[in-house]
Design an enzyme around this catalytic site. Structure first.
Site, PDB file in Angstrom:
ATOM      1  N   ARG A 129      79.378  35.927 -82.074  1.00 30.59           N
ATOM      2  CA  ARG A 129      78.080  35.288 -82.335  1.00 30.59           C
ATOM      3  C   ARG A 129      77.349  35.913 -83.496  1.00 30.59           C
ATOM      4  O   ARG A 129      76.303  35.416 -83.907  1.00 30.59           O
ATOM      5  CB  ARG A 129      77.168  35.448 -81.119  1.00 30.59           C
ATOM      6  CG  ARG A 129      77.643  34.760 -79.884  1.00 30.59           C
ATOM      7  CD  ARG A 129      76.463  34.710 -78.938  1.00 30.59           C
ATOM      8  NE  ARG A 129      76.880  34.694 -77.568  1.00 30.59           N
ATOM      9  CZ  ARG A 129      76.028  34.733 -76.557  1.00 30.59           C
ATOM     10  NH1 ARG A 129      74.740  34.822 -76.778  1.00 30.59           N
ATOM     11  NH2 ARG A 129      76.474  34.690 -75.333  1.00 30.59           N
ATOM     12  N   GLU A 152      84.592  42.123 -73.918  1.00 30.33           N
ATOM     13  CA  GLU A 152      84.575  40.872 -74.694  1.00 30.33           C
ATOM     14  C   GLU A 152      83.476  40.953 -75.740  1.00 30.33           C
ATOM     15  O   GLU A 152      82.296  40.987 -75.417  1.00 30.33           O
ATOM     16  CB  GLU A 152      84.328  39.696 -73.741  1.00 30.33           C
ATOM     17  CG  GLU A 152      84.188  38.358 -74.440  1.00 30.33           C
ATOM     18  CD  GLU A 152      83.821  37.232 -73.461  1.00 30.33           C
ATOM     19  OE1 GLU A 152      84.135  37.334 -72.252  1.00 30.33           O
ATOM     20  OE2 GLU A 152      83.187  36.255 -73.919  1.00 30.33           O
ATOM     21  N   LYS A 156      87.684  30.571 -67.756  1.00 32.61           N
ATOM     22  CA  LYS A 156      86.320  31.050 -67.597  1.00 32.61           C
ATOM     23  C   LYS A 156      85.507  29.909 -66.980  1.00 32.61           C
ATOM     24  O   LYS A 156      85.683  28.744 -67.370  1.00 32.61           O
ATOM     25  CB  LYS A 156      85.785  31.412 -68.982  1.00 32.61           C
ATOM     26  CG  LYS A 156      84.290  31.686 -69.057  1.00 32.61           C
ATOM     27  CD  LYS A 156      83.925  32.195 -70.447  1.00 32.61           C
ATOM     28  CE  LYS A 156      82.426  32.372 -70.607  1.00 32.61           C
ATOM     29  NZ  LYS A 156      82.096  33.196 -71.784  1.00 32.61           N
TER      30      LYS A 156
END
Ligand SMILES: O=C(O)C(=O)C[C@H](O)[C@H](O)COP(=O)(O)O
Length: 214
Positions: free
Chosen positions: A52, A48, A136
């Protein structure tokens, strides 16, 4: 790639790709391919890449193009634009820290598997209402950890989770032992100093230890 990960990449489940999903923050796009190769070599093919940093989409593009054994996904997906950009860059799954109806609609329409983030019971129920059973659990440790997830398994057995946030080699086995946990996410196999030193051997060794946790 392991044939298991290759076979499951096209399926609807992110949770079954690998027991541990490394959560990566790529500052320098030149690190993306060697970092992904180290993770794959260590037995962690599902990666993943968080959106950001400005380098994130190029990192996803590079891994998708140059590391065929990896199953690269996008993390920190928080808008329909993030969904579109990630899929265009080659992301094969999407992960968000939380969700809204707008974001969920875009994820559902994307055509790739996705994990919306939850941290409360009502969010879980709302996702079940929308036909989504895999999510998640974030931030896992701060939101209640294994005790919280164990408590959800009674009333909401249809929900399965990827706990992420504060997961470590010490507490990962406790999560992975829960029947409503498919995999865990974490960044511990990618220490900032190892990345700064481009110490891919250390990343591979940490990935190998992580891949043996279940
Ligand atoms: O960026 C996102 O979308 C997130 O949701 C946050 C990450 O999943 C966590 O930051 C990983 O947590 P650590 O393993 O504790 O570093």
């Amino acid at each position: 790639m392991t044939s298991t990960a290759a076979a499951s990449a096209g399926s609807a489940s992110v949770l079954d790709l690998a027991p541990v999903v490394p959560v990566v923050v790529v500052e320098d796009v030149a690190d993306a391919v060697p970092l992904a190769r180290a993770l794959v070599a260590g037995g962690l093919p599902a990666i993943e890449v968080t959106l950001r940093t400005p380098a994130a989409l190029d990192a996803i593009r590079a891994i998708a193009a140059e590391v065929p054994d990896a199953v690269v996904g996008a993390g920190t997906v928080i808008s329909p634009a993030n969904v579109a950009d990630s899929v265009a860059a080659g992301a094969r799954f999407l992960v968000s820290p939380g969700w809204t109806d707008l974001l969920l609609d875009a994820m559902k329409e994307s055509g790739v598997p996705f994990l919306p983030g939850v941290s409360t019971t009502s969010e879980v129920v709302a996702l079940l209402e929308r036909g989504v059973h895999e999510m998640k659990f974030f931030p896992a440790e701060a939101a209640g950890g294994t005790a919280y997830l164990k408590s959800l398994a009674g009333p909401l057995p249809q929900a399965r989770f990827c706990p992420t946030g504060g997961v470590s080699p010490a507490n990962a086995p406790g999560y992975l032992a829960l029947k409503n946990v498919g995999c865990v996410g974490g960044s511990w196999m990618l220490p900032a100093d190892a990345i700064a030193a481009k110490d891919w051997g250390r990343v591979e060794a940490l990935a190998r230890e992580a891949s043996a946790l279940r």
